[in-house]
Write a protein that holds these residues in place. Structure first.
Motif, PDB file in Angstrom:
ATOM      1  N   ILE A 126       0.829  -1.218   0.000  1.00  0.00           N
ATOM      2  CA  ILE A 126       0.000   0.000   0.000  1.00  0.00           C
ATOM      3  C   ILE A 126       0.855   1.257   0.000  1.00  0.00           C
ATOM      4  CG2 ILE A 126      -1.712   1.320   1.307  1.00  0.00           C
ATOM      5  CD1 ILE A 126      -3.114  -1.285   1.895  1.00  0.00           C
ATOM      6  N   ILE A 127       1.788   1.365   0.950  1.00  0.00           N
ATOM      7  CA  ILE A 127       2.577   2.616   0.980  1.00  0.00           C
ATOM      8  C   ILE A 127       3.433   2.735  -0.281  1.00  0.00           C
ATOM      9  CG2 ILE A 127       4.546   1.763   2.350  1.00  0.00           C
ATOM     10  CD1 ILE A 127       4.342   4.569   3.802  1.00  0.00           C
ATOM     11  N   ASN A 128       3.883   1.609  -0.817  1.00  0.00           N
ATOM     12  CA  ASN A 128       4.682   1.677  -2.046  1.00  0.00           C
ATOM     13  C   ASN A 128       3.845   2.130  -3.241  1.00  0.00           C
ATOM     14  OD1 ASN A 128       7.200   1.133  -1.022  1.00  0.00           O
ATOM     15  ND2 ASN A 128       6.973  -1.084  -1.202  1.00  0.00           N
ATOM     16  N   GLN A 129       2.552   1.807  -3.236  1.00  0.00           N
ATOM     17  CA  GLN A 129       1.696   2.321  -4.308  1.00  0.00           C
ATOM     18  C   GLN A 129       1.559   3.840  -4.210  1.00  0.00           C
ATOM     19  OE1 GLN A 129      -1.740  -0.027  -5.876  1.00  0.00           O
ATOM     20  NE2 GLN A 129      -1.492  -1.209  -4.010  1.00  0.00           N
ATOM     21  N   PHE A 130       1.476   4.354  -2.979  1.00  0.00           N
ATOM     22  CA  PHE A 130       1.442   5.813  -2.816  1.00  0.00           C
ATOM     23  C   PHE A 130       2.740   6.442  -3.326  1.00  0.00           C
ATOM     24  CE2 PHE A 130      -2.163   5.018  -0.063  1.00  0.00           C
ATOM     25  CZ  PHE A 130      -2.949   6.146  -0.258  1.00  0.00           C
ATOM     26  N   ILE A 131       3.872   5.801  -3.009  1.00  0.00           N
ATOM     27  CA  ILE A 131       5.158   6.341  -3.469  1.00  0.00           C
ATOM     28  C   ILE A 131       5.220   6.311  -4.992  1.00  0.00           C
ATOM     29  CG2 ILE A 131       7.656   5.841  -3.527  1.00  0.00           C
ATOM     30  CD1 ILE A 131       7.346   4.950  -0.535  1.00  0.00           C
ATOM     31  N   GLN A 132       4.733   5.207  -5.574  1.00  0.00           N
ATOM     32  CA  GLN A 132       4.839   5.021  -7.028  1.00  0.00           C
ATOM     33  C   GLN A 132       3.884   5.917  -7.818  1.00  0.00           C
ATOM     34  OE1 GLN A 132       4.540   0.886  -8.119  1.00  0.00           O
ATOM     35  NE2 GLN A 132       4.900   1.294 -10.286  1.00  0.00           N
ATOM     36  N   TYR A 133       2.667   6.078  -7.324  1.00  0.00           N
ATOM     37  CA  TYR A 133       1.635   6.705  -8.160  1.00  0.00           C
ATOM     38  C   TYR A 133       1.227   8.115  -7.738  1.00  0.00           C
ATOM     39  CZ  TYR A 133       1.147   1.960  -9.927  1.00  0.00           C
ATOM     40  OH  TYR A 133       1.409   0.744 -10.471  1.00  0.00           O
ATOM     41  N   SER A 134       1.712   8.630  -6.590  1.00  0.00           N
ATOM     42  CA  SER A 134       1.217   9.945  -6.151  1.00  0.00           C
ATOM     43  C   SER A 134       2.020  11.096  -6.748  1.00  0.00           C
ATOM     44  CB  SER A 134       1.245  10.044  -4.621  1.00  0.00           C
ATOM     45  OG  SER A 134       2.576  10.119  -4.157  1.00  0.00           O
ATOM     46  N   GLY A 135       3.303  10.864  -7.043  1.00  0.00           N
ATOM     47  CA  GLY A 135       4.146  11.982  -7.492  1.00  0.00           C
ATOM     48  C   GLY A 135       4.443  12.965  -6.376  1.00  0.00           C
ATOM     49  N   ARG A 136       4.156  12.578  -5.158  1.00  0.00           N
ATOM     50  CA  ARG A 136       4.395  13.440  -3.984  1.00  0.00           C
ATOM     51  C   ARG A 136       5.344  12.727  -3.015  1.00  0.00           C
ATOM     52  NH1 ARG A 136       2.574  17.303  -6.630  1.00  0.00           N
ATOM     53  NH2 ARG A 136       0.351  17.781  -6.668  1.00  0.00           N
ATOM     54  N   PRO A 137       6.054  13.498  -2.177  1.00  0.00           N
ATOM     55  CA  PRO A 137       6.795  12.847  -1.095  1.00  0.00           C
ATOM     56  C   PRO A 137       5.813  12.123  -0.168  1.00  0.00           C
ATOM     57  CG  PRO A 137       7.427  15.160  -1.287  1.00  0.00           C
ATOM     58  CD  PRO A 137       6.207  14.966  -2.141  1.00  0.00           C
ATOM     59  N   VAL A 138       6.184  10.930   0.240  1.00  0.00           N
ATOM     60  CA  VAL A 138       5.313  10.103   1.082  1.00  0.00           C
ATOM     61  C   VAL A 138       6.099   9.695   2.321  1.00  0.00           C
ATOM     62  CG1 VAL A 138       4.121   7.869   1.231  1.00  0.00           C
ATOM     63  CG2 VAL A 138       3.994   9.220  -0.890  1.00  0.00           C
ATOM     64  N   PHE A 139       5.458   9.791   3.476  1.00  0.00           N
ATOM     65  CA  PHE A 139       6.113   9.272   4.682  1.00  0.00           C
ATOM     66  C   PHE A 139       5.179   8.324   5.419  1.00  0.00           C
ATOM     67  CE2 PHE A 139       4.036  11.772   8.022  1.00  0.00           C
ATOM     68  CZ  PHE A 139       3.530  12.850   7.310  1.00  0.00           C
ATOM     69  N   SER A 140       5.804   7.399   6.124  1.00  0.00           N
ATOM     70  CA  SER A 140       5.063   6.360   6.836  1.00  0.00           C
ATOM     71  C   SER A 140       4.567   6.877   8.182  1.00  0.00           C
ATOM     72  CB  SER A 140       5.971   5.151   7.064  1.00  0.00           C
ATOM     73  OG  SER A 140       5.385   4.265   7.982  1.00  0.00           O
ATOM     74  N   MET A 141       3.298   6.658   8.449  1.00  0.00           N
ATOM     75  CA  MET A 141       2.742   6.935   9.781  1.00  0.00           C
ATOM     76  C   MET A 141       2.440   5.591  10.467  1.00  0.00           C
ATOM     77  SD  MET A 141       0.392  10.328   9.219  1.00  0.00           S
ATOM     78  CE  MET A 141      -0.945   9.508   8.371  1.00  0.00           C
ATOM     79  N   GLU A 142       3.088   4.576  10.072  1.00  0.00           N
ATOM     80  CA  GLU A 142       3.109   3.164  10.438  1.00  0.00           C
ATOM     81  C   GLU A 142       2.559   2.360   9.275  1.00  0.00           C
ATOM     82  OE1 GLU A 142       1.749   1.705  14.292  1.00  0.00           O
ATOM     83  OE2 GLU A 142       1.938  -0.376  13.612  1.00  0.00           O
ATOM     84  N   ALA A 143       3.470   1.607   8.699  1.00  0.00           N
ATOM     85  CA  ALA A 143       3.118   0.746   7.571  1.00  0.00           C
ATOM     86  C   ALA A 143       3.105  -0.696   8.044  1.00  0.00           C
ATOM     87  CB  ALA A 143       4.089   0.984   6.424  1.00  0.00           C
ATOM     88  N   ALA A 144       3.124  -1.626   7.115  1.00  0.00           N
ATOM     89  CA  ALA A 144       2.969  -3.035   7.486  1.00  0.00           C
ATOM     90  C   ALA A 144       4.155  -3.565   8.289  1.00  0.00           C
ATOM     91  CB  ALA A 144       2.783  -3.881   6.222  1.00  0.00           C
ATOM     92  N   THR A 145       5.354  -3.058   7.993  1.00  0.00           N
ATOM     93  CA  THR A 145       6.540  -3.641   8.638  1.00  0.00           C
ATOM     94  C   THR A 145       7.306  -2.686   9.529  1.00  0.00           C
ATOM     95  OG1 THR A 145       7.996  -3.077   6.781  1.00  0.00           O
ATOM     96  CG2 THR A 145       6.850  -5.215   6.679  1.00  0.00           C
ATOM     97  N   ARG A 146       7.018  -1.405   9.477  1.00  0.00           N
ATOM     98  CA  ARG A 146       7.812  -0.438  10.251  1.00  0.00           C
ATOM     99  C   ARG A 146       6.943   0.715  10.755  1.00  0.00           C
ATOM    100  NH1 ARG A 146      11.033  -1.725   5.793  1.00  0.00           N
ATOM    101  NH2 ARG A 146      13.200  -2.278   6.239  1.00  0.00           N
ATOM    102  N   HIS A 147       7.411   1.344  11.842  1.00  0.00           N
ATOM    103  CA  HIS A 147       6.775   2.558  12.365  1.00  0.00           C
ATOM    104  C   HIS A 147       7.903   3.562  12.667  1.00  0.00           C
ATOM    105  CE1 HIS A 147       4.028   5.249  14.115  1.00  0.00           C
ATOM    106  NE2 HIS A 147       3.571   4.548  15.138  1.00  0.00           N
ATOM    107  N   PRO A 148       8.476   4.150  11.615  1.00  0.00           N
ATOM    108  CA  PRO A 148       9.709   4.921  11.815  1.00  0.00           C
ATOM    109  C   PRO A 148       9.536   6.215  12.610  1.00  0.00           C
ATOM    110  CG  PRO A 148       8.972   5.069   9.534  1.00  0.00           C
ATOM    111  CD  PRO A 148       8.115   4.038  10.188  1.00  0.00           C
TER     112      PRO A 148
END
Ligand code: CP
Length: 320
Positions: A126-148
């Motif tokens: 899911i977060i990788n689809q946002f990175i790939q298709y949004s054309g915007r900087p994307v940051f994780s607010m907790e994804a499947a494997t990490r909560h940076p």
């Protein structure tokens, strides 16, 4: 910085920590950096701390913020390509992402593991689809494997409270009635392994984390032994990672609950947890209410970690 999903994205960790401490002295010193820039925060899962702290951090930087709760008031989103959409999801993420991106400059995404397929969860679809298709900087607010953002706040907190250059930090599994993702312990381990701390992970057999996150940590199955001499106890529940039990609760053994007797084995350790925490499952009332508990300043540092990350992303936008 363009995207932020893991510790490596932040660059030099010591520089990032210094930036955090500078921001903490005056969190409004960059209050015009985000002028006329809009942050869209997209939540596929519930949140208290991440929602409020990230919004506050964005406001400190002068940004406008919008929040979308995907499962409350928005169209339910299909995430699989090729699906015949005759079910209860009227919109596809592949249209929704560019539409949402057209209204904002930066996107934060919270999308937990679904526990249907380990490989899919760990591919961060899911977060990788946002990175790939949004054309915007994307940051994780907790994804499947990490909560940076959480792990960065944890690191800031340890740096503030440590009294020795190389503290012993123990990540301990603790019981919980429901299956929780491995994102927080994975991420905490990843960030601790990026420091030179003495880092120990303790859990019952069967709760081994992905080796890529365990890294060089010492794994100790005897919780009491792990606690000996610890300067920080970081408690967290997680469900099984190893197949064929991925996503399962293998134990709710309250012998692993962090209590006063166990804390007495430590070097007067500080108690940490990312919150929300189930009292008297994960930790007893007396430990979390003790003067060694730093869960509230830890949560407060979420504003600081988010502000460092957003500042770096905004600086990256300006550099384009
Ligand atoms: N620690 C944390 O991420 O809290 P929330 O789930 O409330 O955002």
């Amino acid at each position: 910085m363009r995207n932020f999903t893991c510790v490596q994205d932040l660059g030099d960790l010591n520089e990032a920590l210094q930036e955090a401490f500078e921001i903490k002295k005056d969190r409004f010193q960059f209050s015009t950096l985000g002028k006329n820039k809009t942050l869209l925060m997209i939540f596929f899962n519930s949140s208290l701390r991440t929602r409020l702290s990230t919004q506050k951090a964005a406001m400190n930087l002068g940004m406008n913020t919008m929040v979308l709760d995907v499962n409350q008031g928005a169209w339910k989103l299909e995430t699989e390509r090729g699906v015949i959409m005759d079910g209860d999801k009227p919109e596809h993420l592949l249209e929704a992402i560019p539409v949402m991106a057209s209204y904002c400059d930066v996107i934060g995404v919270r999308a937990f593991a679904l526990f249907e397929n380990r490989d899919e969860d760990y591919s961060e679809k899911i977060i990788n689809q946002f990175i790939q298709y949004s054309g915007r900087p994307v940051f994780s607010m907790e994804a499947a494997t990490r909560h940076p953002l959480q792990s960065f706040a944890d690191l800031i907190t340890i740096e503030e409270y440590k009294t020795t250059p190389r503290p012993k930090v123990v990540l301990t599994w603790a019981p919980h009635p429901k299956a929780l993702p491995q994102a927080v312990p994975n991420s905490f381990a990843e960030w601790m392994n990026a420091t030179d701390y003495d880092f120990v992970i303790t859990h019952p057999k069967g709760y081994e984390l992905d080796a890529q996150f365990v890294g060089n940590a010492t794994v100790e199955y005897d919780q009491a032994k792990a606690f000996e001499g610890a300067d920080f106890i970081y408690a967290k529940n997680w469900s099984a990672f190893q197949e064929p039990h991925y996503g399962e609760v293998l134990s709710t053994d309250r012998a692993w609950t962090v209590d006063t007797a166990k804390m007495a084995l430590t070097n007067n350790a500080h108690f940490m947890h990312c919150l929300p925490v189930r009292r008297n499952m994960i930790v007893t009332d007396d430990v979390i209410e003790s003067d060694r508990s730093i869960v509230i300043p830890e949560a407060a540092n979420r504003e600081i970690s988010a502000q460092v990350v957003l500042k770096k992303i905004l600086e990256g936008l300006d550099a384009k």
